[in-house]
Design a protein around this motif. Structure first.
Motif, PDB file in Angstrom:
ATOM      1  N   THR A 118       0.842  -1.206   0.000  1.00 38.20           N
ATOM      2  CA  THR A 118       0.000   0.000   0.000  1.00 38.20           C
ATOM      3  C   THR A 118       0.871   1.248   0.000  1.00 38.20           C
ATOM      4  O   THR A 118       0.588   2.218  -0.717  1.00 38.20           O
ATOM      5  N   CYS A 119       1.930   1.241   0.786  1.00 33.40           N
ATOM      6  CA  CYS A 119       2.845   2.399   0.840  1.00 33.40           C
ATOM      7  C   CYS A 119       3.510   2.635  -0.515  1.00 33.40           C
ATOM      8  O   CYS A 119       3.690   3.789  -0.935  1.00 33.40           O
ATOM      9  N   ILE A 120       3.844   1.546  -1.210  1.00 32.06           N
ATOM     10  CA  ILE A 120       4.444   1.664  -2.554  1.00 32.06           C
ATOM     11  C   ILE A 120       3.429   2.255  -3.529  1.00 32.06           C
ATOM     12  O   ILE A 120       3.738   3.151  -4.313  1.00 32.06           O
ATOM     13  N   ASP A 121       2.179   1.766  -3.450  1.00 28.77           N
ATOM     14  CA  ASP A 121       1.119   2.269  -4.334  1.00 28.77           C
ATOM     15  C   ASP A 121       0.837   3.748  -4.078  1.00 28.77           C
ATOM     16  O   ASP A 121       0.656   4.529  -5.013  1.00 28.77           O
ATOM     17  N   VAL A 122       0.799   4.117  -2.797  1.00 35.01           N
ATOM     18  CA  VAL A 122       0.516   5.503  -2.414  1.00 35.01           C
ATOM     19  C   VAL A 122       1.639   6.429  -2.888  1.00 35.01           C
ATOM     20  O   VAL A 122       1.396   7.526  -3.392  1.00 35.01           O
ATOM     21  N   ALA A 123       2.876   5.969  -2.767  1.00 32.97           N
ATOM     22  CA  ALA A 123       4.027   6.759  -3.240  1.00 32.97           C
ATOM     23  C   ALA A 123       3.942   6.987  -4.745  1.00 32.97           C
ATOM     24  O   ALA A 123       4.404   8.000  -5.266  1.00 32.97           O
ATOM     25  N   ALA A 124       3.300   6.033  -5.449  1.00 31.96           N
ATOM     26  CA  ALA A 124       3.150   6.138  -6.907  1.00 31.96           C
ATOM     27  C   ALA A 124       1.927   6.962  -7.300  1.00 31.96           C
ATOM     28  O   ALA A 124       1.604   7.096  -8.483  1.00 31.96           O
TER      29      ALA A 124
END
Length: 208
Positions: A118-124
């Motif tokens: 989720t953190c990776i997706d949010v950063a994107a």
């Protein structure tokens, strides 16, 4: 070529959870863990000095709570993207997190991998919320109103003037105007009549 690491900051009132999350993100080469804090105040103090791209915040972080903390963070220049980490036993929490401006909600019962992804997706630039929650929010903007705003809208539907609203709620007429402006913005309406129509339409839809 290795992508730039995602700067991340963690805030959680539970020291065991904070320690476990810290370990996960420290070990993951895709992230750079900048700081952690057990309180909202400590979190704010650090993020003012060292801005980051993504934050993970405990919904019940002491003493402000995530809702107020998000409000303050979103007012900053270069505001971080916020992942709320909370219990999903109360279905209203993901909706409140979204309404307050978070980019994602992750259940504390979810696997650690889900939080990391989720953190990776949010950063994107993505938003990550339970599907049903998004649908509810989109179909009924009244669900985004605060308790005080709901009380004002209820009184508005009775035909009360600003002065009468102020007397009933024991606030100034200026405060009433401020709340009305927020209500109109959230409901995407221009005046009292449209807000009242929205109120009745919502009640009819919910069977209330």
């Amino acid at each position: 070529m290795q992508k730039e690491r995602i700067d991340i900051m963690l805030g959680d009132g539970n020291p065991l959870v904070l320690s476990a999350m810290s370990e996960v993100f420290e070990r993951d080469p895709r992230f750079s863990l900048v700081a952690t804090s057990a309180t909202a105040e400590g979190f704010l103090g650090m993020i003012m000095r060292v801005p980051v791209k993504v934050c993970v915040i405990d919904w019940n972080i002491p003493a402000l709570g995530a809702e107020k903390l998000i409000e303050v963070l979103r007012a900053q220049e270069n505001a971080p993207r916020i992942v709320v980490y909370g219990h999903d036993t109360d279905a209203a929490v993901p909706r409140q997190a979204m309404a307050s401006g978070a980019a994602a909600f992750v259940s504390r019962a979810a696997p650690t991998d889900a939080l990391v992804q989720t953190c990776i997706d949010v950063a994107a630039g993505k938003m990550v919320f339970p599907y049903l929650d998004i649908r509810e929010l989109k179909t009924d903007p009244i669900s985004t109103l605060s308790r005080k705003e709901r009380a004002i809208l209820d009184a508005l539907a009775e035909g009360l003037t600003n002065k009468q609203l102020a007397a009933r709620l024991e606030i100034s007429t200026n405060t009433v105007k401020f709340h009305l402006s927020n209500i109109f913005d959230k409901l995407s309406v221009k005046n009292r009549a449209q807000a009242i129509a929205h109120f009745y339409a919502s009640k009819a839809k919910s069977g209330g």
